[in-house]
Structure formats: structure tokens, C-alpha cells
Design an enzyme around this catalytic site. Sequence first.
Site, PDB file in Angstrom:
ATOM      1  N   GLY A  35       0.804  -1.225   0.000  1.00  0.00           N
ATOM      2  CA  GLY A  35       0.000   0.000   0.000  1.00  0.00           C
ATOM      3  C   GLY A  35       0.836   1.273   0.000  1.00  0.00           C
ATOM      4  N   THR A  89      -8.602   6.323  11.106  1.00  0.00           N
ATOM      5  CA  THR A  89      -9.037   7.396  10.193  1.00  0.00           C
ATOM      6  C   THR A  89      -9.946   8.430  10.856  1.00  0.00           C
ATOM      7  OG1 THR A  89     -10.455   7.750   8.251  1.00  0.00           O
ATOM      8  CG2 THR A  89     -10.895   5.794   9.507  1.00  0.00           C
ATOM      9  N   ASP A  90      -9.994   9.602  10.258  1.00  0.00           N
ATOM     10  CA  ASP A  90     -10.941  10.654  10.679  1.00  0.00           C
ATOM     11  C   ASP A  90     -12.392  10.230  10.423  1.00  0.00           C
ATOM     12  OD1 ASP A  90     -10.144  10.758   7.938  1.00  0.00           O
ATOM     13  OD2 ASP A  90     -10.957  12.780   7.720  1.00  0.00           O
ATOM     14  N   TYR A  95     -17.336   2.474   5.630  1.00  0.00           N
ATOM     15  CA  TYR A  95     -15.882   2.474   5.854  1.00  0.00           C
ATOM     16  C   TYR A  95     -15.581   2.929   7.289  1.00  0.00           C
ATOM     17  CZ  TYR A  95     -11.029   4.202   5.459  1.00  0.00           C
ATOM     18  OH  TYR A  95      -9.690   4.467   5.658  1.00  0.00           O
TER      19      TYR A  95
HETATM   20  N1  LIG Z   1      -5.702   7.100   2.049  1.00  0.00           N
HETATM   21  C1  LIG Z   1      -6.260   7.950   2.920  1.00  0.00           C
HETATM   22  O1  LIG Z   1      -6.662   9.053   2.579  1.00  0.00           O
HETATM   23  C2  LIG Z   1      -6.386   7.547   4.371  1.00  0.00           C
HETATM   24  C3  LIG Z   1      -6.915   8.478   5.270  1.00  0.00           C
HETATM   25  C4  LIG Z   1      -7.015   8.126   6.612  1.00  0.00           C
HETATM   26  C5  LIG Z   1      -6.600   6.869   7.038  1.00  0.00           C
HETATM   27  N2  LIG Z   1      -6.115   5.981   6.144  1.00  0.00           N
HETATM   28  C6  LIG Z   1      -5.670   4.669   6.619  1.00  0.00           C
HETATM   29  O2  LIG Z   1      -4.282   4.584   6.398  1.00  0.00           O
HETATM   30  C7  LIG Z   1      -3.909   3.215   6.154  1.00  0.00           C
HETATM   31  C8  LIG Z   1      -3.078   3.129   4.899  1.00  0.00           C
HETATM   32  O3  LIG Z   1      -3.831   3.614   3.810  1.00  0.00           O
HETATM   33  P1  LIG Z   1      -3.266   3.643   2.313  1.00  0.00           P
HETATM   34  O4  LIG Z   1      -3.880   4.846   1.673  1.00  0.00           O
HETATM   35  O5  LIG Z   1      -1.809   3.432   2.314  1.00  0.00           O
HETATM   36  O6  LIG Z   1      -4.000   2.360   1.733  1.00  0.00           O
HETATM   37  P2  LIG Z   1      -3.776   1.561   0.358  1.00  0.00           P
HETATM   38  O7  LIG Z   1      -2.743   2.213  -0.483  1.00  0.00           O
HETATM   39  O8  LIG Z   1      -5.132   1.329  -0.198  1.00  0.00           O
HETATM   40  O9  LIG Z   1      -3.163   0.190   0.863  1.00  0.00           O
HETATM   41  C9  LIG Z   1      -3.912  -0.708   1.593  1.00  0.00           C
HETATM   42  C10 LIG Z   1      -3.266  -2.061   1.456  1.00  0.00           C
HETATM   43  O10 LIG Z   1      -4.057  -2.996   2.212  1.00  0.00           O
HETATM   44  C11 LIG Z   1      -4.023  -4.201   1.513  1.00  0.00           C
HETATM   45  N3  LIG Z   1      -5.159  -5.063   1.847  1.00  0.00           N
HETATM   46  C12 LIG Z   1      -6.472  -4.862   1.547  1.00  0.00           C
HETATM   47  N4  LIG Z   1      -7.185  -5.927   1.969  1.00  0.00           N
HETATM   48  C13 LIG Z   1      -6.301  -6.800   2.548  1.00  0.00           C
HETATM   49  C14 LIG Z   1      -6.419  -8.059   3.139  1.00  0.00           C
HETATM   50  N5  LIG Z   1      -7.610  -8.678   3.228  1.00  0.00           N
HETATM   51  N6  LIG Z   1      -5.308  -8.679   3.614  1.00  0.00           N
HETATM   52  C15 LIG Z   1      -4.095  -8.065   3.509  1.00  0.00           C
HETATM   53  N7  LIG Z   1      -3.913  -6.861   2.939  1.00  0.00           N
HETATM   54  C16 LIG Z   1      -5.012  -6.239   2.463  1.00  0.00           C
HETATM   55  C17 LIG Z   1      -4.067  -3.828   0.047  1.00  0.00           C
HETATM   56  O11 LIG Z   1      -3.542  -4.922  -0.662  1.00  0.00           O
HETATM   57  P3  LIG Z   1      -3.634  -5.054  -2.271  1.00  0.00           P
HETATM   58  O12 LIG Z   1      -2.523  -4.169  -2.756  1.00  0.00           O
HETATM   59  O13 LIG Z   1      -3.389  -6.509  -2.471  1.00  0.00           O
HETATM   60  O14 LIG Z   1      -5.001  -4.590  -2.648  1.00  0.00           O
HETATM   61  C18 LIG Z   1      -3.211  -2.570   0.013  1.00  0.00           C
HETATM   62  O15 LIG Z   1      -1.869  -2.871  -0.342  1.00  0.00           O
HETATM   63  C19 LIG Z   1      -5.217   2.438   6.136  1.00  0.00           C
HETATM   64  O16 LIG Z   1      -5.437   1.869   7.398  1.00  0.00           O
HETATM   65  C20 LIG Z   1      -6.276   3.493   5.892  1.00  0.00           C
HETATM   66  O17 LIG Z   1      -7.519   3.118   6.440  1.00  0.00           O
HETATM   67  C21 LIG Z   1      -5.981   6.289   4.813  1.00  0.00           C
END
Ligand SMILES: NC(=O)c1ccc[n+]([C@@H]2O[C@H](COP(=O)([O-])OP(=O)(O)OC[C@H]3O[C@@H](n4cnc5c(N)ncnc54)[C@H](OP(=O)(O)O)[C@@H]3O)[C@@H](O)[C@H]2O)c1
Length: 297
Positions: free
Chosen positions: A15, A105-106, A129
Site C-alpha cells: 500500500g 481514520t478521521d 468504511y
Molecule cells: N488514504 C487515505 O486518505 C487515508 C486516510 C485516513 C486513514 N487511512 C488509513 O491509512 C492506512 C493506509 O492507507 P493507504 O492509503 O496506504 O492504503 P492503500 O494504499 O489502499 O493500501 C492498503 C493495502 O491494504 C491491503 N489489503 C487490503 N485488503 C487486505 C487483506 N484482506 N489482507 C491483507 N492486505 C489487504 C491492500 O492490498 P492489495 O494491494 O493486495 O489490494 C493494500 O496494499 C489504512 O489503514 C487506511 O484506512 C488512509
Amino acid sequence: MSGTPRKVALVGAKGMLARMVQASTPPHMAIQGFKRPEFDLTDADQVRRAMEVFRPDVIINCSAFTQVDRCESEEGLATRVNGDGPGCLAAVARDLDATLVHISTDYVFPGDAERPYLEGDATGPISAYGRSKLKGEQAIRESGLIKYFIVRTSWLYGPWGKNFVETILRLAAEREELRIVADQIGCPTYTGDLAAAIFRLLDLEDDQTACGLYGIYHFANEGQCSWYDFACEIVSLARQKGLPVKTRRIEPIKTEQFPLPAKRPAYSVFDTKKYKMAVAASIPSWQKSLSTYFEVR
Ligand SMILES: NC(=O)c1ccc[n+]([C@@H]2O[C@H](COP(=O)([O-])OP(=O)(O)OC[C@H]3O[C@@H](n4cnc5c(N)ncnc54)[C@H](OP(=O)(O)O)[C@@H]3O)[C@@H](O)[C@H]2O)c1
């Protein structure tokens, strides 16, 4: 911080945030990535087996079902990944005496506050979510694990991922006019700053006098803005850097003019005092970190 490096299991290693965490790992930590398909958070036996073989000192969970709108139609899967998955990691961390860092998350908040959200404020998600991520937090807190950091963050962007900054840059190169939501207020967060914050929190564990360090922390870049303000800053920086920009006008619009399946919090600014006091460090403003991102992307 001398001696054998701490073994860190990085969950969801493909991710956007995880890749920045991997790239930012300090020398006193030895990190190993765990990712699908060999490591699926919805398979509790697989998760436990992998962790029992690796025997981490620290588990950093960056995995999540992050497609906010898809979560509305697939809430069952969202709950398994974002709700049950962290609970499973917490149980394993408890049994292996490891520390768990989990990213939340927020969206656990309803977004109707009139001042920045504190860690102890009442939650109340308004999307599938948000509900699934809140379940993940609850599962960790109820697991009996003591050594955990739940780090809530917002509006994440960085290299190696689809994000708002890249979307705006693409649209700015293609379109003369952009219409961007101006009535949702939050704070953008650069993954480089969040990754550094994760390791700063973990380093607190070396301080034997630190007490009450575990629990929930809010982390976002300093300041607040709307998506519209954020887009204006992105386009302005793009012009300064000589990137292709066709956009002449950015129109502020209301949320209802850009309907999406999942409701978003109207206001989700974090109060980050708890983090800043714990690590005795400041956090860069969102404008400063955005310009840092332009240097590295
Ligand atoms: N992006 C935002 O704006 C945001 C804001 C607030 C909080 N967050 C939190 O920050 C964290 C990181 O976010 P990010 O943006 O880096 O997310 P991301 O790029 O979407 O990465 C999430 C990763 O989780 C993996 N995943 C999904 N389902 C899974 C499963 N069943 N088993 C194992 N791995 C799994 C995905 O794997 P695949 O590559 O195989 O799909 C992906 O690599 C998350 O907890 C998210 O909720 C994000």
C-alpha cells in the site's frame, strides 16, 4: 537503541503508506513486509501462522479496505478486513508480546464538531468504511493487548499510491476548469510525515520513564483546509514547478453537487497536541509538506 534491531512485521506492504514506512525504516529496526495473497488479513489462521514463524517485536498494520465508496456496497468484506483483521493482529501481538501500530481514520467521527477532534471525543461514523474502521479500533482495545498505538490520520497522500494530489495534477493538465468541494474541512497528511511519526512513537518504548504512552493518537499535518483550498495549492505549486497546467479556473462547489455513495465528514480536523507532547516534536504545515512531496514525487 543499541543491540539487535527490533523485528518489525509490516502488514499490507504494497500500500501507499506501507511503502513509505518501509522506505523510512530507521537502522535500529529490521522490517519485513507481509502482503496478499500469501498474507490475507481475513484469514486468521494464516495471519497467526505467519506471525508465529516471524516472531515480530512490532507489527505495523497499514492494510485496509480503503475504497470508501465500495465499502458501502461491500460492508461485510469491509468489516472483515478493517474490523476483524486488526482484532486478529492484536490477539497475535498479545500472545507474542509484540507492540501493534494500527492506522485508523478521521472517518470514525461524524464531522459535526466545531473544534478539532481530540482522541477521547465521541465517535460516530456516517459511512460503512468509518464503521468498519471503528470496529477495528474497538477490537484492538478489547483484545487485552496493552502495547498498542492506534494512529488516526486524514487525507493521506504520498508516492506509490493513487491520491488526491495526483488526481488534481492529472485533471489540471487536461481541463480548463475544475470543480472541487469546498464545504468539507480537514487536513491533508503526507505519508513521509506519518511514517516518521510512527517510528517516533515506537521509539518512546525505549524510554523506561514513559508512562501511559499507549493508546490512540491523532496525526495530521498542521493546519486545516477544504478540498478546494488543497486543489488550489496543488495547481499553484504545479505552475511554479513548470508542470503542465491547462486549468484557468477552479470553482468551489458544495458536497451535494458531487454526490458519492459514501457520506464524508464535513469537518474532520484533528487536535494533534497529544502526539506533539508525547514525542516533543512539531508537525510540518500541510502546505510545507505538500511542497516536500513535489520535490520527491
Ligand atoms: N488514504 C487515505 O486518505 C487515508 C486516510 C485516513 C486513514 N487511512 C488509513 O491509512 C492506512 C493506509 O492507507 P493507504 O492509503 O496506504 O492504503 P492503500 O494504499 O489502499 O493500501 C492498503 C493495502 O491494504 C491491503 N489489503 C487490503 N485488503 C487486505 C487483506 N484482506 N489482507 C491483507 N492486505 C489487504 C491492500 O492490498 P492489495 O494491494 O493486495 O489490494 C493494500 O496494499 C489504512 O489503514 C487506511 O484506512 C488512509
